[in-house]
Design a protein around this motif. Structure first.
Motif, PDB file in Angstrom:
ATOM      1  N   MET A  19       0.900  -1.232  -0.284  1.00  0.00           N
ATOM      2  CA  MET A  19      -0.181  -0.162   0.025  1.00  0.00           C
ATOM      3  C   MET A  19       0.729   1.230   0.080  1.00  0.00           C
ATOM      4  O   MET A  19       0.687   1.422  -0.405  1.00  0.00           O
ATOM      5  CB  MET A  19      -0.852   0.256   1.471  1.00  0.00           C
ATOM      6  N   ALA A  20       2.037   1.280   1.294  1.00  0.00           N
ATOM      7  CA  ALA A  20       2.868   2.304   0.782  1.00  0.00           C
ATOM      8  C   ALA A  20       3.372   2.516  -0.375  1.00  0.00           C
ATOM      9  O   ALA A  20       3.565   3.726  -1.205  1.00  0.00           O
ATOM     10  CB  ALA A  20       4.091   2.511   1.534  1.00  0.00           C
ATOM     11  N   ARG A  21       3.497   1.946  -1.403  1.00  0.00           N
ATOM     12  CA  ARG A  21       4.048   1.710  -2.578  1.00  0.00           C
ATOM     13  C   ARG A  21       3.630   2.014  -3.502  1.00  0.00           C
ATOM     14  O   ARG A  21       3.824   2.418  -4.259  1.00  0.00           O
ATOM     15  CB  ARG A  21       5.188   0.216  -3.139  1.00  0.00           C
ATOM     16  N   ALA A  22       2.232   1.731  -3.585  1.00  0.00           N
ATOM     17  CA  ALA A  22       1.573   2.277  -4.280  1.00  0.00           C
ATOM     18  C   ALA A  22       0.997   3.792  -4.267  1.00  0.00           C
ATOM     19  O   ALA A  22       0.417   4.767  -5.243  1.00  0.00           O
ATOM     20  CB  ALA A  22       0.322   1.403  -4.521  1.00  0.00           C
ATOM     21  N   GLN A  23       1.134   4.121  -3.198  1.00  0.00           N
ATOM     22  CA  GLN A  23       0.781   5.401  -2.504  1.00  0.00           C
ATOM     23  C   GLN A  23       1.900   6.450  -3.181  1.00  0.00           C
ATOM     24  O   GLN A  23       1.924   7.865  -3.635  1.00  0.00           O
ATOM     25  CB  GLN A  23       0.806   5.809  -1.205  1.00  0.00           C
ATOM     26  N   ARG A  24       3.364   6.032  -2.813  1.00  0.00           N
ATOM     27  CA  ARG A  24       4.833   6.450  -3.749  1.00  0.00           C
ATOM     28  C   ARG A  24       4.283   6.860  -4.784  1.00  0.00           C
ATOM     29  O   ARG A  24       4.550   8.506  -5.221  1.00  0.00           O
ATOM     30  CB  ARG A  24       5.885   5.953  -2.676  1.00  0.00           C
ATOM     31  N   ASP A  39       1.770   9.206  -5.640  1.00  0.00           N
ATOM     32  CA  ASP A  39       2.412  10.527  -5.373  1.00  0.00           C
ATOM     33  C   ASP A  39       3.329  11.002  -6.461  1.00  0.00           C
ATOM     34  O   ASP A  39       3.902  12.133  -6.964  1.00  0.00           O
ATOM     35  CB  ASP A  39       3.267  11.145  -3.990  1.00  0.00           C
ATOM     36  N   ASP A  40       4.543   9.853  -7.058  1.00  0.00           N
ATOM     37  CA  ASP A  40       5.513  10.526  -7.861  1.00  0.00           C
ATOM     38  C   ASP A  40       4.953  11.425  -9.964  1.00  0.00           C
ATOM     39  O   ASP A  40       5.595  11.860  -9.937  1.00  0.00           O
ATOM     40  CB  ASP A  40       6.255   9.073  -8.318  1.00  0.00           C
ATOM     41  N   LEU A  41       3.422  10.202  -9.641  1.00  0.00           N
ATOM     42  CA  LEU A  41       3.003  10.571 -10.868  1.00  0.00           C
ATOM     43  C   LEU A  41       1.831  12.328 -10.759  1.00  0.00           C
ATOM     44  O   LEU A  41       2.300  12.709 -11.548  1.00  0.00           O
ATOM     45  CB  LEU A  41       1.716   9.345 -11.289  1.00  0.00           C
ATOM     46  N   PHE A  42       1.896  12.274  -9.709  1.00  0.00           N
ATOM     47  CA  PHE A  42       0.828  13.699  -8.953  1.00  0.00           C
ATOM     48  C   PHE A  42       2.579  14.834  -9.025  1.00  0.00           C
ATOM     49  O   PHE A  42       2.128  15.644 -10.523  1.00  0.00           O
ATOM     50  CB  PHE A  42       0.368  13.683  -8.230  1.00  0.00           C
ATOM     51  N   MET A  43       3.664  14.650  -9.000  1.00  0.00           N
ATOM     52  CA  MET A  43       4.113  15.452  -8.645  1.00  0.00           C
ATOM     53  C   MET A  43       4.257  15.972 -10.696  1.00  0.00           C
ATOM     54  O   MET A  43       4.875  16.770 -11.477  1.00  0.00           O
ATOM     55  CB  MET A  43       6.050  15.357  -8.665  1.00  0.00           C
TER      56      MET A  43
END
Length: 62
Positions: free
Chosen positions: A1-6, A9-13
């Motif tokens: 779950m943490a990797r999916a969130q990261r 977040d990277d895509l958002f960035m």
């Protein structure tokens, strides 16, 4: 779950920084308001992407 969130977040960035990275961004008018919010996270982001230095000329975090 943490990797999916990261990953999300990277895509958002990338979406927010697209115009500064030279990628045409049709929603740049809306994402420019988010730039001050993501500036603090640029260093962590570009290190995760494998870049030694920030790809943005106006953001020198290293």
């Amino acid at each position: 779950m943490a990797r999916a969130q990261r990953d999300e977040d990277d895509l958002f960035m990338v979406i927010v920084l697209a115009e500064a990275l030279g990628v045409p961004n049709p929603v740049s008018y809306h994402t420019v308001e988010l730039l001050p919010v993501v500036y603090d996270e640029v260093h962590d982001w570009h290190r995760r992407m494998g870049m030694d230095r920030s790809p943005l000329e106006h953001v020198s975090c290293c």
